[in-house]
Scaffold this motif. Structure first.
Motif, PDB file in Angstrom:
ATOM      1  N   MET A  34      -7.235   4.324  16.735  1.00  0.00           N
ATOM      2  CA  MET A  34      -7.600   4.853  15.406  1.00  0.00           C
ATOM      3  C   MET A  34      -8.274   3.766  14.574  1.00  0.00           C
ATOM      4  O   MET A  34      -7.887   2.610  14.646  1.00  0.00           O
ATOM      5  CB  MET A  34      -6.351   5.303  14.657  1.00  0.00           C
ATOM      6  CG  MET A  34      -5.771   6.615  15.154  1.00  0.00           C
ATOM      7  SD  MET A  34      -4.590   7.298  14.000  1.00  0.00           S
ATOM      8  CE  MET A  34      -3.380   6.012  13.887  1.00  0.00           C
ATOM      9  N   GLN A  35      -9.247   4.182  13.817  1.00  0.00           N
ATOM     10  CA  GLN A  35      -9.980   3.246  12.975  1.00  0.00           C
ATOM     11  C   GLN A  35      -9.602   3.496  11.517  1.00  0.00           C
ATOM     12  O   GLN A  35      -9.815   4.581  11.001  1.00  0.00           O
ATOM     13  CB  GLN A  35     -11.490   3.458  13.164  1.00  0.00           C
ATOM     14  CG  GLN A  35     -12.367   2.497  12.406  1.00  0.00           C
ATOM     15  CD  GLN A  35     -12.351   1.097  13.022  1.00  0.00           C
ATOM     16  OE1 GLN A  35     -11.890   0.909  14.147  1.00  0.00           O
ATOM     17  NE2 GLN A  35     -12.836   0.134  12.292  1.00  0.00           N
ATOM     18  N   TYR A  36      -9.063   2.481  10.873  1.00  0.00           N
ATOM     19  CA  TYR A  36      -8.677   2.623   9.472  1.00  0.00           C
ATOM     20  C   TYR A  36      -9.819   2.171   8.568  1.00  0.00           C
ATOM     21  O   TYR A  36     -10.600   1.277   8.922  1.00  0.00           O
ATOM     22  CB  TYR A  36      -7.441   1.774   9.175  1.00  0.00           C
ATOM     23  CG  TYR A  36      -6.154   2.391   9.634  1.00  0.00           C
ATOM     24  CD1 TYR A  36      -5.723   2.258  10.943  1.00  0.00           C
ATOM     25  CD2 TYR A  36      -5.359   3.118   8.752  1.00  0.00           C
ATOM     26  CE1 TYR A  36      -4.537   2.836  11.367  1.00  0.00           C
ATOM     27  CE2 TYR A  36      -4.170   3.685   9.160  1.00  0.00           C
ATOM     28  CZ  TYR A  36      -3.773   3.534  10.464  1.00  0.00           C
ATOM     29  OH  TYR A  36      -2.593   4.110  10.872  1.00  0.00           O
ATOM     30  N   ALA A  37      -9.855   2.742   7.368  1.00  0.00           N
ATOM     31  CA  ALA A  37     -10.855   2.368   6.359  1.00  0.00           C
ATOM     32  C   ALA A  37     -10.140   2.069   5.049  1.00  0.00           C
ATOM     33  O   ALA A  37      -9.061   2.618   4.797  1.00  0.00           O
ATOM     34  CB  ALA A  37     -11.847   3.509   6.168  1.00  0.00           C
ATOM     35  N   PRO A  38     -10.727   1.189   4.199  1.00  0.00           N
ATOM     36  CA  PRO A  38     -10.077   0.909   2.902  1.00  0.00           C
ATOM     37  C   PRO A  38     -10.061   2.156   2.038  1.00  0.00           C
ATOM     38  O   PRO A  38     -10.989   2.956   2.042  1.00  0.00           O
ATOM     39  CB  PRO A  38     -10.958  -0.177   2.274  1.00  0.00           C
ATOM     40  CG  PRO A  38     -11.861  -0.651   3.344  1.00  0.00           C
ATOM     41  CD  PRO A  38     -11.944   0.401   4.382  1.00  0.00           C
ATOM     42  N   THR A  39      -8.994   2.307   1.270  1.00  0.00           N
ATOM     43  CA  THR A  39      -8.905   3.427   0.346  1.00  0.00           C
ATOM     44  C   THR A  39      -9.536   3.057  -0.989  1.00  0.00           C
ATOM     45  O   THR A  39      -9.899   1.897  -1.232  1.00  0.00           O
ATOM     46  CB  THR A  39      -7.432   3.806   0.114  1.00  0.00           C
ATOM     47  OG1 THR A  39      -6.771   2.668  -0.468  1.00  0.00           O
ATOM     48  CG2 THR A  39      -6.751   4.200   1.409  1.00  0.00           C
ATOM     49  N   THR A  40      -9.646   4.055  -1.874  1.00  0.00           N
ATOM     50  CA  THR A  40     -10.175   3.792  -3.211  1.00  0.00           C
ATOM     51  C   THR A  40      -9.263   2.830  -3.958  1.00  0.00           C
ATOM     52  O   THR A  40      -9.728   2.066  -4.807  1.00  0.00           O
ATOM     53  CB  THR A  40     -10.297   5.092  -4.016  1.00  0.00           C
ATOM     54  OG1 THR A  40      -9.056   5.785  -3.972  1.00  0.00           O
ATOM     55  CG2 THR A  40     -11.377   5.977  -3.436  1.00  0.00           C
ATOM     56  N   ALA A  41      -7.980   2.840  -3.652  1.00  0.00           N
ATOM     57  CA  ALA A  41      -7.052   1.917  -4.323  1.00  0.00           C
ATOM     58  C   ALA A  41      -7.392   0.469  -3.980  1.00  0.00           C
ATOM     59  O   ALA A  41      -7.412  -0.401  -4.865  1.00  0.00           O
ATOM     60  CB  ALA A  41      -5.610   2.241  -3.916  1.00  0.00           C
ATOM     61  N   LEU A  42      -7.659   0.199  -2.702  1.00  0.00           N
ATOM     62  CA  LEU A  42      -7.991  -1.172  -2.312  1.00  0.00           C
ATOM     63  C   LEU A  42      -9.328  -1.594  -2.902  1.00  0.00           C
ATOM     64  O   LEU A  42      -9.486  -2.734  -3.372  1.00  0.00           O
ATOM     65  CB  LEU A  42      -8.021  -1.277  -0.784  1.00  0.00           C
ATOM     66  CG  LEU A  42      -8.313  -2.659  -0.199  1.00  0.00           C
ATOM     67  CD1 LEU A  42      -7.331  -3.695  -0.745  1.00  0.00           C
ATOM     68  CD2 LEU A  42      -8.271  -2.623   1.324  1.00  0.00           C
ATOM     69  N   ALA A  43     -10.278  -0.676  -2.888  1.00  0.00           N
ATOM     70  CA  ALA A  43     -11.584  -0.993  -3.481  1.00  0.00           C
ATOM     71  C   ALA A  43     -11.438  -1.257  -4.974  1.00  0.00           C
ATOM     72  O   ALA A  43     -12.042  -2.201  -5.518  1.00  0.00           O
ATOM     73  CB  ALA A  43     -12.553   0.161  -3.240  1.00  0.00           C
ATOM     74  N   ARG A  44     -10.620  -0.455  -5.635  1.00  0.00           N
ATOM     75  CA  ARG A  44     -10.439  -0.605  -7.081  1.00  0.00           C
ATOM     76  C   ARG A  44      -9.778  -1.938  -7.407  1.00  0.00           C
ATOM     77  O   ARG A  44     -10.189  -2.653  -8.331  1.00  0.00           O
ATOM     78  CB  ARG A  44      -9.603   0.549  -7.620  1.00  0.00           C
ATOM     79  CG  ARG A  44      -9.414   0.527  -9.133  1.00  0.00           C
ATOM     80  CD  ARG A  44      -8.850   1.848  -9.642  1.00  0.00           C
ATOM     81  NE  ARG A  44      -7.645   2.213  -8.965  1.00  0.00           N
ATOM     82  CZ  ARG A  44      -7.464   3.358  -8.312  1.00  0.00           C
ATOM     83  NH1 ARG A  44      -8.431   4.240  -8.256  1.00  0.00           N
ATOM     84  NH2 ARG A  44      -6.323   3.625  -7.712  1.00  0.00           N
ATOM     85  N   THR A  45      -8.743  -2.304  -6.662  1.00  0.00           N
ATOM     86  CA  THR A  45      -8.047  -3.550  -6.957  1.00  0.00           C
ATOM     87  C   THR A  45      -8.962  -4.754  -6.711  1.00  0.00           C
ATOM     88  O   THR A  45      -8.939  -5.733  -7.461  1.00  0.00           O
ATOM     89  CB  THR A  45      -6.739  -3.649  -6.147  1.00  0.00           C
ATOM     90  OG1 THR A  45      -5.915  -4.659  -6.702  1.00  0.00           O
ATOM     91  CG2 THR A  45      -6.959  -3.934  -4.708  1.00  0.00           C
ATOM     92  N   THR A  46      -9.803  -4.670  -5.690  1.00  0.00           N
ATOM     93  CA  THR A  46     -10.715  -5.780  -5.399  1.00  0.00           C
ATOM     94  C   THR A  46     -11.773  -5.905  -6.486  1.00  0.00           C
ATOM     95  O   THR A  46     -12.070  -7.011  -6.969  1.00  0.00           O
ATOM     96  CB  THR A  46     -11.389  -5.562  -4.035  1.00  0.00           C
ATOM     97  OG1 THR A  46     -10.380  -5.362  -3.048  1.00  0.00           O
ATOM     98  CG2 THR A  46     -12.239  -6.748  -3.651  1.00  0.00           C
TER      99      THR A  46
END
Lengths: 435, 188
Positions: free
Chosen positions: A1-13
């Motif tokens: 399975m391939q995971y992708a960053p969520t909007t939460a991770l993008a927002r915190t960064t």
């Protein structure tokens, strides 16, 4: 399975970077205080990045074959440090728990569904989302679920009662013809060919001549259950399971098949539509399993045939029970053909009782399409009266389905009808027919 | 008016499907964002900034699963920069913004109408909240110390740190090639 960053991770960064850049550009070290929680979140997210090659979640359906009203469970299991979200779209043929078909939990999530109609149930693809426990990495999957077969439930009163057979020949009923059976008819002298196990030793020892027990024949006959699956009429004001003509037809047929099989008769099934295939007459409870299996695999939505499929070969004297809403002229024709071919026919009217019943008083003031619907069905019921009356004049009892005990009354009436003079010739059917 | 009736019915149906737990998370999210905005107002943010800030906060409350909560967060950071907060007065803003972000993250977990279990909330709300509190607690004394330093040195150090963070994030968050991509680039 391939995971992708969520909007939460993008927002915190992004918030961490923006706050730090502003702190430098504006020479405001205090903005680092605002950036701190997001810097910690970004670093935490990077450290918790899932590894590649993680196995896909395990998807299990608890049953592939159920009965109407029974539930089954869809369960998705992932790792202990994963959040699983499973969503099954709502459908017209089943109820969901949780109500909207979505469950989200740690390690495993489950959705329960309960079909409320028999037949083959094709479940839509289920959407699965797996997230890490912090909600920072996510992957989406779609899983195709197997088909589920739903058997009808024939829970009707009188099930299992002993009902007199109209032609007098049944596994539980003795005939008047001598033959190999279980009921004692006479004690006579032994003839060559008689069974030694039936020798009556008491009489033999008293008379000095070999005597044997003579019995009447245990014979069975063919019971043919005819279903009319051409129409599926529902009452609009009473939605829910069992309120359609097709459901009533199937429940009546299943009850009758099971009942006469338990009496030891040979039971066959014929469908005037195209929902199930013919089942040749056989005895034994396995015959019911074959009928039940056919219904469970039937595709109700795929019914397309609009003309009657005639009954094929049939032995004279067959007891035929026709379960039909009696809306099609060709069905009346086929009933007439069965009578003409020598079958003893009973007709069970499976049109919903509440359909076409005009309300009185205040309830009569319903507006719009609801009232038009009631009036249209009331007219349709009136149109059926003439051909139904003709059937009765020909000695074919017609009654609404009230359980198996109602068949006993009809069976006695049918037996009495055999001795009465009947109208000969095929009845004229259709609206406007007279006499 | 048919399309309007259908739109209202559709929105009402969507709202009805949300479990009460999700509405509670939204409320907490709004309270945290509002607390940061109220504090900025008390520190002297201009009326235009205030109006825009409240507008994006309310929009973020309505659309928590979109990019709007990020826009609202960036706006609050800009407001704090305009108001020129100090290390101590920045703490309520940091906590409010962190709460806003954590609740938005919890609301994006699972389907909007799925009920979240306690174990899910523990992972998506409580642990990030504790981490954020710890980060603020460490950053406040650092900011107080940095306030007294000579500016160019601090600027250089901070700039280096920012560049390192940005580059590291770009490198680490860049999607890794999958097996299918490798096969395609190899020309098979």
């Amino acid at each position: 399975m391939q995971y992708a960053p969520t909007t939460a991770l993008a927002r915190t960064t992004v918030l961490a970077v923006v706050a730090l850049v502003l702190a430098i550009v504006n020479r405001q070290p205090a903005l680092v205080v605002i950036a701190a929680p997001f810097v910690c979140g970004a670093v935490y997210g990077v450290m918790r990045r899932p590894r590649r090659g993680e196995p896909v979640p395990d998807v299990q359906l608890s049953a592939r074959r159920v009965r109407v009203g029974e539930g089954l469970e869809l369960r998705v299991t992932a790792g202990a440090d994963r959040i699983v979200d499973v969503a099954l779209p709502p459908g017209a043929r089943y109820d969901l728990d949780p109500r909207w078909g979505a469950a989200c939990d740690r390690a495993q999530a489950a959705v329960r569904l309960r079909p409320h109609r028999w037949g083959r149930l094709e479940l839509p693809d289920t959407a699965i989302t797996v997230t890490d426990t912090a909600g920072l990495w996510q992957t989406h999957l779609a899983h195709r679920l197997p088909e589920v077969t739903v058997s009808p439930v024939a829970a009707v009163p009188g099930r299992g009662d002993v009902v007199p057979h109209p032609t007098g020949l049944a596994g539980l009923h003795a005939s008047r013809r001598p033959g190999d059976g279980s009921a004692l008819a006479d004690i006579r002298r032994f003839h060559p060919g008689d069974r030694l196990s039936r020798v009556n030793w008491r009489v033999t020892s008293r008379t000095g001549i070999l005597h044997t027990n003579a019995t009447t024949a245990d014979r069975d006959t063919d019971v043919l259950v005819v279903l009319d699956t051409l129409a599926d009429i529902r009452t609009p004001s009473e939605p829910g399971p069992g309120e359609s003509s097709l459901d009533a037809t199937v429940v009546a047929a299943a009850s009758l098949v099971e009942h006469y099989l338990r009496l030891g008769d040979r039971v066959g099934v014929h469908d005037l539509g195209s929902l199930i295939r013919d089942i040749p007459p056989r005895s034994g409870i396995r015959q019911f399993a074959a009928f039940d299996s056919q219904l469970a695999r039937a595709r109700i939505e795929a019914r397309r045939r609009s003309f009657v499929r005639r009954v094929g070969r049939m032995r004279p004297g067959t007891f035929a029970v026709v379960c039909s809403p009696l809306l099609d002229d060709t069905v009346f024709d086929e009933i007439g053909r069965l009578v003409h071919r020598g079958a003893s026919v009973i007709v069970i009217d499976t049109l919903p009782a509440g359909l076409g019943v005009l309300p009185r008083g205040r309830r009569a003031l319903r507006s719009g399409t609801a009232q038009l619907w009631d009036e249209a069905w009331a007219l349709r019921r009136l149109e059926r009266e003439a051909p139904i009356r003709q059937l009765r004049e020909r000695g074919v009892p017609v009654t609404a389905w009230r359980g198996v005990e109602g068949i006993g009354v009809l069976a006695a009436e049918l037996a009495a009808n055999h001795a009465r003079p009947r109208l000969v010739g095929r009845p004229a059917t259709g609206a406007g027919a007279t006499g | 008016m048919n399309w309007l009736d259908e739109l209202v019915a559709d929105v009402a149906a969507r709202l009805r499907r949300r479990p009460p737990q999700r509405w509670l998370l939204r409320s907490v999210m709004l309270i945290c964002g509002a607390a940061a905005q109220v504090w900025l107002n008390a520190l002297g943010a201009g009326s235009v900034l205030q109006a825009l800030g409240w507008a994006v906060l309310l929009l973020g409350f309505v659309l928590p699963r979109t990019v709007v909560p990020l826009v609202a967060g960036v706006f609050i950071v800009f407001e704090a920069a305009v108001v020129r907060v100090d290390a101590v007065t920045a703490v309520p803003i940091a906590l409010g913004l962190a709460g806003w972000h954590v609740c938005a993250a919890a609301l994006t977990t699972g389907r909007p109408w799925a009920r979240l279990s306690r174990r899910v909330l523990r992972g998506t709300v409580w642990w990030p909240a504790l981490l954020g509190l710890g980060g603020v607690a460490v950053a406040v004394p650092m900011a107080l110390v940095a306030d007294g330093l000579v500016l160019p040195e601090i600027a250089a150090v901070t700039l280096l740190l920012v560049v390192a963070v940005v580059l590291g994030a770009v490198v680490v968050l860049w999607p890794e090639p999958t097996a299918d991509t490798d096969r395609a680039t190899a020309g098979h």
